[in-house]
Design an enzyme around this catalytic site. Structure first.
Site, short mmCIF file in Angstrom:
data_model
loop_
_atom_site.label_atom_id
_atom_site.label_comp_id
_atom_site.label_asym_id
_atom_site.label_seq_id
_atom_site.Cartn_x
_atom_site.Cartn_y
_atom_site.Cartn_z
N CYS A 52 1.10 -1.42 -0.22
CA CYS A 52 0.01 0.26 0.23
C CYS A 52 1.08 1.24 0.58
O CYS A 52 0.33 2.35 -0.70
CB CYS A 52 -0.98 -0.01 1.11
SG CYS A 52 -0.98 -1.63 1.75
N ASP A 84 -2.71 -3.16 7.79
CA ASP A 84 -4.18 -4.41 8.73
C ASP A 84 -4.01 -5.41 7.98
O ASP A 84 -4.40 -6.71 8.37
CB ASP A 84 -5.45 -3.58 8.03
CG ASP A 84 -6.10 -2.62 8.67
OD1 ASP A 84 -7.08 -1.79 8.64
OD2 ASP A 84 -5.07 -1.96 9.91
N CYS A 125 -2.29 2.80 3.14
CA CYS A 125 -3.04 1.77 3.54
C CYS A 125 -4.00 2.60 4.74
O CYS A 125 -4.46 3.51 5.10
CB CYS A 125 -2.19 0.63 5.20
SG CYS A 125 -2.31 -0.60 5.66
N ASP A 126 -4.98 1.27 5.21
CA ASP A 126 -6.86 2.11 5.84
C ASP A 126 -6.41 3.21 6.14
O ASP A 126 -7.50 4.97 6.34
CB ASP A 126 -7.04 1.16 6.63
CG ASP A 126 -7.38 -0.35 5.03
OD1 ASP A 126 -7.75 -1.47 6.34
OD2 ASP A 126 -7.08 -0.29 4.42
N LYS A 127 -5.71 3.03 7.60
CA LYS A 127 -5.25 4.35 8.72
C LYS A 127 -4.90 5.89 8.67
O LYS A 127 -4.65 7.03 8.86
CB LYS A 127 -5.00 4.15 9.95
CG LYS A 127 -5.96 2.84 10.39
CD LYS A 127 -7.77 3.35 10.64
CE LYS A 127 -8.00 1.36 10.83
NZ LYS A 127 -7.96 0.60 9.87
N CYS A 197 -5.32 -2.70 -1.20
CA CYS A 197 -6.01 -3.32 -1.75
C CYS A 197 -7.14 -3.26 -2.48
O CYS A 197 -7.61 -2.00 -2.32
CB CYS A 197 -6.57 -4.36 0.05
SG CYS A 197 -5.66 -4.79 0.89
N GLU A 449 -10.00 -5.30 13.26
CA GLU A 449 -11.20 -5.83 12.00
C GLU A 449 -11.13 -7.25 12.50
O GLU A 449 -9.94 -7.89 13.04
CB GLU A 449 -10.25 -5.53 11.13
CG GLU A 449 -10.67 -3.64 10.80
CD GLU A 449 -10.02 -3.30 9.62
OE1 GLU A 449 -9.23 -4.18 8.66
OE2 GLU A 449 -9.96 -2.02 8.76
N SER A 475 -13.02 -5.28 8.51
CA SER A 475 -12.04 -5.48 8.06
C SER A 475 -13.19 -4.97 6.13
O SER A 475 -14.30 -4.88 6.31
CB SER A 475 -11.88 -6.34 6.85
OG SER A 475 -11.54 -6.23 5.27
C1 XAI Z 1 -7.08 -5.60 4.52
C2 XAI Z 1 -8.41 -4.78 4.16
C3 XAI Z 1 -9.44 -5.73 3.07
O1 XAI Z 1 -7.30 -3.54 3.59
C4 XAI Z 1 -8.71 -5.17 5.43
O2 XAI Z 1 -7.86 -3.79 6.40
C5 XAI Z 1 -9.68 -3.87 5.08
O3 XAI Z 1 -10.39 -2.85 6.59
O4 XAI Z 1 -10.52 -3.06 3.96
MG MG Z 2 -8.72 -1.80 7.47
#
Ligand code: XAI
Ligand code: MG
Length: 559
Positions: A52, A84, A125-127, A197, A449, A475
């Protein structure tokens, strides 16, 4: 004479007493003329911890060059991330939501400590997205968010893969429903490039919503990380930011109640992650915009799910981008009167002006983005459930469920790990309602998650017959009869702490109900006997987070 652009940084660069400050800045390349320029922070999320963020350095380099060309003085600083998908299913996932606050605090600390005039944040990444946005809104200096971009889909035997394919393969392989060749083939091919992702999971949900929020350039978020257009959009973002500094256009001028409603509408239309509920409560808090969990329902009712995107749909983010992406969906929502076209964007244009050249209807040759007369679902998918198990609310995806209501015996687990062990040992039966508690913001701590157990349930073919509720999170890759963010959480004595094995629990998506079918007298007896557990952490970042964090129904904020 127009106001100087170095409104803030002049506090450290101008005047006799600031000579030592200038002396140090000269050491990093400042010349006399540079002290009159705006200083712009580049919050660089580059990291080789995950795909990511592993493609961010070239983007940061482009941002630095473009800021210089636009007449600013860029100053780069690092921003941490967690992953994550790599920490999932382990104790390390407890740092995921915590990292949203660490990222917000890191950016706020760096930018404010040197009175920067603006900030361009690049995250993956997500956060990274909500963390950066919270910092921008706390500081309220001109800012723009650049997403590192989505990963490209993997492929195995003609099947498009994302990381969730690998999570779901675990349960299937362990249940003997998948060959070793396929299990290993999916693992080795799920993540072919840099980028976050690739379904409409949390990273793509938050990044695409920032286009609707007005804080990222339209069309930028769903570009693939390795593609040249992504770096070009970062350079353009830098130019737009310097112009915003010239106009003194600040994040709270942009992130108004209307902008937040626009973002939630986009998330409903694209089938985005449940995490968006938690993050937008926190973003509204940082923006000091009144926005409560119950405000989401009104948006859900009026906005259909128009995009057929993973996890519960067919396509991935690169398909979505090719089909017109966020701008196309926003134009459709605007034409249908479902978003506020007069909301301001970072370009200084209103959203309606910024969408002027986008077609009114999706291309007929694809069904990634459906027309209004053929939505996937006539209403949004992110629902707030209430009932005696969640007086402050809980969050679920309520679309695409073959069995939208389940009443069954509770199977209680005081951690994700205990539940995962029971699933993998085939101790879960169709009709069970799994209760995973003491995984909330304070109790986990960190509100993990639960992609590992929800994917294992899917992989074992129990996705349509087993319910799961938790005071933890899910997630963006999770789907099925699963309800998260149950508040109040068990650690503070929420009703979920009183559930016992065998209790009857009802989850009803259409009535948006989550109910423990036990009489009040028995619940009162149990409450009288309940004792708060000792905190799992007493030192370090998890302990500090647990002491500060609010309820999930308020966004799990720490300030
Ligand atoms: C691993 C993932 C699918 O990225 C998850 O952490 C999410 O919150 O979407
Ligand atoms: Mg996540």
């Amino acid at each position: 004479m127009s106001e100087p652009l170095n409104r803030r940084s002049r506090l450290i660069t101008q005047g006799i007493e600031r000579s030592p400050n200038r002396a140090m800045l000269r050491a990093v390349g400042f010349t006399d003329a540079d002290f009159d320029k705006p200083i712009v922070g580049v919050a660089n999320g580059h990291s080789t911890m995950n795909p990511c963020n592993a493609g961010i350095q070239p983007l940061a380099d482009r941002a630095v060059a473009a800021l210089r060309e636009a007449g600013a003085m860029p100053q780069t600083f690092g921003v941490p991330t967690v992953t994550d998908g790599i920490s999932m299913g382990t104790e390390g996932m407890k740092y995921s939501l915590v990292s949203r606050e660490v990222i917000a605090d890191s950016i706020e600390t760096a930018v404010s400590s040197q009175c920067m005039d603006g900030v361009l944040a690049i995250g993956g990444c997500d956060k990274n997205m909500p963390g950066a946005m919270i910092a921008m809104l706390r500081m309220n200096v001109p800012a723009i968010f650049c997403y590192a971009g989505t990963i490209k889909p993997g492929c195995w035997k003609g099947q498009a893969l994302t990381i969730v394919s690998s999570f779901e393969a675990v349960g299937a392989f362990q249940a003997g429903k998948m060959s070793k060749e396929d299990f290993e083939g999916i693992e080795k091919n799920a993540c072919p490039t840099t980028g976050a992702c690739g379904g409409m999971y949390t990273a793509n949900t938050m990044s695409s919503s920032f286009e609707a929020l007005g804080m990222s350039l339209l069309g930028s978020s769903q570009m693939a990380c390795p593609d040249p257009e992504k770096a070009d959009s970062v350079a353009e973002s830098a130019r737009v930011l310097v112009e915003a500094i010239r106009r003194d256009l600040k994040p709270r001028d942009i992130v108004t109640r209307k902008a937040i409603e626009n973002a939630i509408a986009l998330i409903m239309a694209t089938g985005g992650s449940t995490n968006a509920v938690l993050h937008y409560l926190a973003i509204a808090h940082a923006a000091q915009v009144p926005f409560a969990i119950d405000d989401i329902e009104a948006i859900r009712r009026r906005v259909p799910v128009l995009c057929d995107l993973k996890p519960s749909g067919k396509y991935v983010a690169t398909d979505f981008h090719r089909a017109g992406g966020v701008p196309q969906v926003l134009k459709m929502l605007l034409k249908a009167g479902l978003i506020h076209g007069d909301a301001l964007t970072i370009t200084g244009q209103t959203l309606a002006e910024a969408l002027a050249n986008v077609p009114d209807t999706p291309r007929a040759d694809q069904d990634v983005i459906r027309p209004f007369d053929r939505p996937l679902y006539s209403q949004g998918h992110l629902a707030i459930l209430k009932g005696n198990l969640a007086p402050e609310g809980a969050v679920a995806k309520i679309t695409g469920l073959k069995n939208p209501a389940i009443t069954g015996p509770a199977r209680v687990f005081n951690s994700e790990d205990e539940c995962m062990a029971a699933i993998m040992a085939d101790k879960i039966k169709p009709g069970d309602v799994l209760v995973i508690r003491y995984e909330g913001p304070k109790g986990g701590p960190g509100m993990r998650e639960m992609l590992a157990p929800t994917s294992a349930i899917i992989g074992k073919g129990l996705g349509e017959s087993v319910g799961l509720i938790t005071d933890g999170r899910f997630s963006g890759g999770t789907w099925g009869m699963v309800v998260g963010h149950v508040a109040p959480e068990a650690f503070v004595g929420g009703p979920i702490a009183l559930v016992e094995d065998g209790d009857s629990i009802t989850i009803d998506a259409h009535r948006q109900l989550i109910q423990l079918n036990v009489d009040d007298a028995e619940l009162a007896r149990r409450r009288a006997a309940w004792k708060p557990p000792a905190p799992r952490y007493t030192r370090g970042v998890l302990a500090k987070f647990a002491r500060l964090v609010s309820s999930a129904s308020k966004g799990a904020v720490t300030d």
